[in-house]
Design an enzyme around this catalytic site. Structure first.
Site, PDB file in Angstrom:
ATOM      1  N   ASP A  63     -14.746 -49.391  -8.662  1.00  0.00           N
ATOM      2  CA  ASP A  63     -15.224 -50.345  -9.658  1.00  0.00           C
ATOM      3  C   ASP A  63     -16.585 -50.959  -9.376  1.00  0.00           C
ATOM      4  O   ASP A  63     -17.133 -51.636 -10.216  1.00  0.00           O
ATOM      5  CB  ASP A  63     -14.179 -51.447  -9.844  1.00  0.00           C
ATOM      6  CG  ASP A  63     -13.747 -52.024  -8.504  1.00  0.00           C
ATOM      7  OD1 ASP A  63     -14.215 -51.507  -7.477  1.00  0.00           O
ATOM      8  OD2 ASP A  63     -12.946 -52.964  -8.505  1.00  0.00           O
ATOM      9  N   ASP A 474       0.602  -2.651  -2.275  1.00  0.00           N
ATOM     10  CA  ASP A 474      -0.560  -2.280  -1.464  1.00  0.00           C
ATOM     11  C   ASP A 474      -1.751  -1.914  -2.342  1.00  0.00           C
ATOM     12  O   ASP A 474      -1.604  -1.684  -3.567  1.00  0.00           O
ATOM     13  CB  ASP A 474      -0.175  -1.103  -0.550  1.00  0.00           C
ATOM     14  CG  ASP A 474      -0.893  -1.148   0.789  1.00  0.00           C
ATOM     15  OD1 ASP A 474      -1.969  -1.765   0.876  1.00  0.00           O
ATOM     16  OD2 ASP A 474      -0.371  -0.559   1.748  1.00  0.00           O
ATOM     17  N   ASP A 544      -3.642  -4.679   9.317  1.00  0.00           N
ATOM     18  CA  ASP A 544      -2.942  -3.515   9.857  1.00  0.00           C
ATOM     19  C   ASP A 544      -2.997  -3.519  11.377  1.00  0.00           C
ATOM     20  O   ASP A 544      -2.365  -2.678  12.023  1.00  0.00           O
ATOM     21  CB  ASP A 544      -3.585  -2.218   9.334  1.00  0.00           C
ATOM     22  CG  ASP A 544      -3.072  -1.846   7.947  1.00  0.00           C
ATOM     23  OD1 ASP A 544      -2.064  -2.432   7.514  1.00  0.00           O
ATOM     24  OD2 ASP A 544      -3.681  -0.973   7.300  1.00  0.00           O
TER      25      ASP A 544
END
Ligand code: GLA
Length: 730
Positions: A63, A474, A544
């Site tokens: 404010d 995948d 992986d």
């Protein structure tokens, strides 16, 4: 009454609505203040009518401090006010040299876009600010959604062509975020490549534009759409300011972190403008992906914890009520394409004995798939490998108390496949040009409606006709020759947007039709992890690379941005495929248990002792996984450049904490450093139990204050020693 006064006063002076409101607008000052948890974000309309950034950082009362912004002065004739003024969403027009949020070309060749404020609208937790070009009806809606509990703000835009001729968008960004003006910032980001994703970088921010991006059509291993900005020297793991954010988009994306010569730092992100060109006919619109960002004053660790909680609560399917990741078995590393009914059944029997809960058949079960040269696209069961179909395997897996999942790669096709022979035109390509193969496969152009429907239908049938509750989805290559000749030339570049939207559509429809279905996002490892795909997938395959030592570093990078609750982590065989490293079974389990535990080794090679040991760790994981997957992660000692590392997780109810300690390689007989726990209740007592008693000195009941200030002494020795400790609040 207060509200009435407020309304009355606002007519004369402007007035801020109740302090607890998340979004407030002071119409007289033309200033919006967004209060999100401990964060404040403010912007306003300057004297020229541009929407200008005012503040983003620690919470400030709304404010008093924010007044109407004024444009910044020019710096000589070379950096006019257009460039020095931090606009919320700058169009490329007038004299703008900083990164534009919007760049467009009109039908007559005009390329000037200058956006001014028109109107705004607050709807609950979302603010919609409308801008318009000064000379045409090119309109932009800027959206701001406030996540009050976590201090996150979601921004995106909707660009509308209100003119009577086509407009082509050459850059359409989701948002530009402006940091408090000044020097001394650093930025942090993640890069990598196949088998080596999630590498962390931190650099002092220098003047200029710094770009992370994917031009590959999907998120990529090479960079992830996440950033952090901190103040080096001031920001640590446990304290100091951090601004952070992530894009929700699984296609080509770009994030530009820019520090101007006037020390203004901004982060702009959205669709990658490279090769971009989105034609809007009259009345058409384009919505940009969500760009989420937050702030904390409590360091890098807290920034990650906020994002983890945000992903769990607001991004991932099921939110706070989503089920935990079941312990999964997958034989990919053990058998590769050599899957068969008898082979998979033998592995399923063993997996069940260990306490595994989900059995997954990976690549090789379909078409003429003997290796990666053929079969993608032909999603019927290979009768040589599974003469009776999938049913006997699925039934037995169920009888063994596990659910069943299967590997698919729906967006790809091998030229050696029935599908390609029938529909060569479905492959993404420029007609008459070579089609670059990667892993002997091409992309199906999912932007085509017929391809999208085909993919949805076979997936729907596969899941409907078999009792399948899990798909490993995948995606093993990036785009090349991104042509789409089935639509007019002017629309062909829409492929970058339409493809991804259609992918999302397939996933959304599948999930809606099969509410029990869970999906893993995999792209040759961690090539498709972002807040867009995570809205419709339950877990991801981060890499992986399953070498346990490498995994510690990968997982540390991954969890900077993403919750460990979705981080699938397999225990695989040694020597590891990638580094040929031999690491004890226990170390491999301890590393995998710091994410969502899964098994990926050849269980036929497990000795009776290995089986017994593995079963013990699986049972242990079931005791701690709620805490690991949903709790708060504290990175006590990071693995990079250190011979030891340690992680701690505290459950959301504070009742359990779990500690992992890893000794990678002992040197000079050094003892494991004392580990100081974090996030505990100092006054509470905790029962301390190590997975292997003797590996800890503090076994018994100890106060939280003791554990945090006096610490825990782990008794680890040699190479690849490890342990885990459970702390139960009494
Ligand atoms: C990708 C995945 C692996 C495995 C193979 C199968 O590389 O990341 O986990 O599923 O494909 O071809």
């Amino acid at each position: 009454m207060i509200l009435r006064w407020c309304l009355l006063l606002s007519v004369f002076f402007g007035c801020w609505p109740a302090a607890r409101a998340q979004i407030s607008y002071n119409a007289e000052r033309k200033v919006w203040v967004l209060q999100a948890g401990t964060v404040t974000y403010a912007m306003g309309v300057n004297e020229r009518g541009e929407l200008q950034a005012i503040y983003w950082g620690a919470r400030i009362r709304p404010d008093s401090d924010f007044t109407t912004p004024h444009s910044r002065p020019e710096v000589a004739s070379f950096d006019l006010s257009t460039t020095t003024t931090p606009q919320e969403y700058p169009g490329w027009g007038a004299e703008l040299y900083t990164e534009p949020a919007l760049k467009a070309t009109y039908a007559d060749g005009n390329r000037d876009v200058v956006l001014h404020f028109v109107d705004s609208h607050i709807d609950g937790d979302t603010l919609d600010i409308q801008l318009k070009d000064i000379a045409s009806d090119l309109k932009v809606h800027l959206y701001y959604r406030v996540y009050e509990d976590l201090g996150i703000i979601q921004r995106w835009s909707r660009i509308e062509n209100g003119t009577s001729e086509a407009i082509t968008l050459e850059s359409a960004q989701s948002a530009a975020w402006t940091l408090p003006q000044g020097e001394g910032y650093g930025w942090r980001y993640l890069t990598g490549h196949w088998g080596a994703e999630w590498q962390q970088h931190s650099e002092a921010l220098q003047t200029g534009a710094h770009v992370i991006e994917s031009r590959r059509g999907s998120t990529s291993h090479q960079a992830n759409p996440w950033f952090e900005i901190d103040r080096p020297g001031q920001t640590t793991e446990q304290s100091g300011p951090v601004w952070f954010g992530a894009l929700g988009w699984s296609g080509s994306w770009r994030i530009t972190v820019e520090q101007t010569a006037m020390q203004q730092v901004r982060v702009t992100g959205g669709f990658n403008p490279f090769d971009f060109g989105y034609r809007l006919k009259p009345g058409e619109q384009l919505e940009t992906p969500p760009f989420y960002a937050g702030f904390t004053d409590h360091g890098l660790g807290e920034a990650s914890r906020i994002l983890h909680r945000f992903e769990q609560r607001y991004i991932l399917p099921g939110g706070d009520n989503a089920p935990l990741r079941p312990i999964l078995y997958n034989s990919w590393e053990a058998t590769e394409f050599n899957v068969s009914e008898s082979g998979q059944l033998a592995l399923a029997e063993k997996a069940a004995k260990l306490g595994v809960e989900r059995f997954v058949i990976d690549d090789g079960w379909f078409g003429q798939r003997k290796n990666d040269y053929a079969g993608l696209g032909d999603w019927y069961v290979n009768k040589e490998k599974f003469p009776h179909g999938l049913k006997p395997v699925i039934d037995r897996v169920h009888a063994l108390g596990m659910d069943f999942g299967i590997w698919v790669e729906p967006e790809m096709v091998n030229p050696d496949s029935d599908l390609y022979r029938k529909h060569p035109d479905w492959a993404m390509n420029f007609p008459g040009r070579p089609r670059t193969e990667a892993r002997h496969q091409l992309l199906l152009n999912l932007a085509r409606e017929d391809v999208k429907e085909y993919v949805f239908n076979w997936l729907d049938q596969l899941v409907s006709n078999n009792d399948i509750t899990f798909l490993k989805w995948d995606y093993n290559r990036n785009w090349s020759e991104p042509g789409w000749d089935a639509v007019p030339v002017e629309d062909q570049k829409k492929i970058y947007v339409t493809y991804v939207r259609n992918l999302y559509d397939i996933l959304d429809r599948l999930r809606a039709k099969h509410p029990k279905l869970q999906i893993e996002s995999c792209s040759g490892g961690g090539g498709r992890v972002d807040l867009g795909i995570l809205k419709r997938t339950d877990e991801v395959w981060p890499s992986d690379n399953t070498d346990a030592l490498d995994r510690l570093t990968l997982q540390d990078g991954f969890t900077q941005a993403y919750t460990p609750g979705i981080m699938m982590a397999w225990v695989t065989d040694v020597p590891s495929g990638i580094d040929k490293r031999v690491v004890p079974l226990k170390f491999r389990f301890m590393v995998a248990m710091s994410g969502a535990l899964a098994l990926g080794g050849n269980l036929n090679k497990y000795s009776p002792e290995d089986m017994e040991e593995a079963a013990r760790y699986v049972a242990y994981d079931k005791r701690i996984r709620q805490t690991v997957q949903r709790g708060a992660l504290y990175r006590l000692i990071p693995p990079e450049g250190s011979e030891v590392s340690a992680l701690e997780y505290v459950s959301t109810d504070g009742r359990q904490a779990v500690l992992f300690g890893y000794l990678h390689s002992q040197q000079f007989g050094g003892s494991f450093p004392t580990v100081y726990l974090r996030g505990l209740d100092p006054d509470a007592l905790y029962k301390v139990q190590a997975i292997d008693p003797g590996q800890i000195q503090e076994a018994g009941t100890v106060s939280g204050a003791y554990l945090m200030h006096q610490g825990v002494h782990l008794n680890l020795h040699g190479d690849y020693d490890s342990t885990s400790v459970i702390l139960e609040k009494q």
